[in-house]
Design a protein around this motif. Structure first.
Motif, short mmCIF file in Angstrom:
data_model
loop_
_atom_site.label_atom_id
_atom_site.label_comp_id
_atom_site.label_asym_id
_atom_site.label_seq_id
_atom_site.Cartn_x
_atom_site.Cartn_y
_atom_site.Cartn_z
N GLN A 92 -38.48 2.68 -10.02
CA GLN A 92 -38.65 2.97 -11.44
C GLN A 92 -40.03 3.56 -11.73
OE1 GLN A 92 -36.38 2.41 -14.31
NE2 GLN A 92 -37.90 3.95 -14.81
N SER A 120 -37.70 -1.51 -6.81
CA SER A 120 -37.24 -0.40 -7.63
C SER A 120 -38.17 0.80 -7.56
CB SER A 120 -37.14 -0.87 -9.09
OG SER A 120 -36.82 0.21 -9.94
N TYR A 169 -32.55 -5.14 -15.10
CA TYR A 169 -33.81 -5.20 -15.85
C TYR A 169 -35.01 -5.01 -14.93
CZ TYR A 169 -31.21 -7.00 -19.84
OH TYR A 169 -30.33 -7.14 -20.88
N ASN A 170 -36.07 -4.43 -15.47
CA ASN A 170 -37.32 -4.24 -14.73
C ASN A 170 -38.17 -5.50 -14.83
OD1 ASN A 170 -37.04 -1.44 -13.94
ND2 ASN A 170 -37.24 -0.96 -16.10
N TYR A 171 -38.60 -6.00 -13.70
CA TYR A 171 -39.49 -7.16 -13.63
C TYR A 171 -40.83 -6.72 -13.07
CZ TYR A 171 -35.95 -10.62 -14.77
OH TYR A 171 -35.00 -11.37 -15.43
N LYS A 175 -39.47 -10.20 -16.89
CA LYS A 175 -38.74 -9.04 -17.40
C LYS A 175 -39.64 -8.34 -18.41
CE LYS A 175 -35.14 -9.84 -20.00
NZ LYS A 175 -33.78 -10.12 -20.52
N TYR A 178 -36.98 4.27 -22.94
CA TYR A 178 -36.48 4.76 -21.66
C TYR A 178 -35.95 6.16 -21.88
CZ TYR A 178 -33.76 5.17 -17.37
OH TYR A 178 -33.26 5.59 -16.18
N VAL A 191 -42.33 -2.74 -9.00
CA VAL A 191 -41.31 -3.14 -9.97
C VAL A 191 -40.10 -3.63 -9.18
CG1 VAL A 191 -39.78 -2.36 -11.83
CG2 VAL A 191 -42.06 -1.34 -11.59
N TYR A 192 -39.49 -4.70 -9.66
CA TYR A 192 -38.23 -5.17 -9.08
C TYR A 192 -37.17 -5.08 -10.15
CZ TYR A 192 -40.39 -6.86 -4.84
OH TYR A 192 -41.04 -6.92 -3.63
N ASN A 193 -35.95 -4.80 -9.74
CA ASN A 193 -34.81 -4.77 -10.63
C ASN A 193 -33.98 -6.02 -10.37
OD1 ASN A 193 -31.90 -4.17 -11.32
ND2 ASN A 193 -32.95 -2.47 -12.29
#
Length: 156
Positions: A102, A100, A121-123, A46, A65, A115-117
């Motif tokens: 993002q 994601s 949360y952004n990972y 994260k 953000y 990016v993964y959500n």
């Protein structure tokens, strides 16, 4: 030598299964546990957890953000303002990670990075963060220990 971050490999919205990891991490000579997941053989953390891990170090960064543009801004040398939920292991399996779309800016420059959500949360892949912030990361296969070397540049 220039290293590149992992580009998004799946279309936004693609769901994959993530598995909790329990690799020890050594930072500044101190071993600690940190919540992370494994996706496709890599450790993903994260972003706010990484910001908390690096708080007070030479690689500290701030996070903001922009709700209007929907962009996460990372500013190196900035002071991270914790939310209070960093480094808490709240993940329960099965874990669904969603690719994601993002958008990320590092010091004002847009960066295309995978990016993964997970649960809002952004990972990020740990090595991508090391590339972006330029610090060393080593992994010992035999002990599964990850060592962050903040005073060394990133190398593979």
């Amino acid at each position: 030598v220039t290293y590149s971050v992992m580009q998004p490999t799946r279309p936004a919205g693609t769901q994959v299964t993530a598995v909790k990891t329990n690799n020890p991490l050594i930072l500044n000579g101190t071993q600690m546990e940190f919540p992370a997941v494994n996706i496709d053989g890599y450790n993903w953390l994260k972003l706010r957890d990484v910001a908390m891990l690096l708080k007070g170090t030479v690689k500290e960064f701030s996070l903001t953000y922009d709700d209007t543009t929907k962009i996460v801004d990372i500013t190196t040398g900035g002071t991270y303002a914790p939310l209070g939920d960093e480094l808490k292991d709240t993940l329960t399996e099965p874990i669904t990670a969603i690719a994601s779309p993002q958008q990320i800016r590092l010091n004002g420059q847009t960066v295309a990075v995978a990016v993964y959500n997970i649960n809002g949360y952004n990972y990020f892949r740990l090595r991508d963060i090391a590339i972006l912030l330029d610090f060393g990361v080593d992994y010992a296969e035999s002990t599964r220990i990850i060592t962050l070397n903040l005073s060394e540049p990133y190398k593979e």
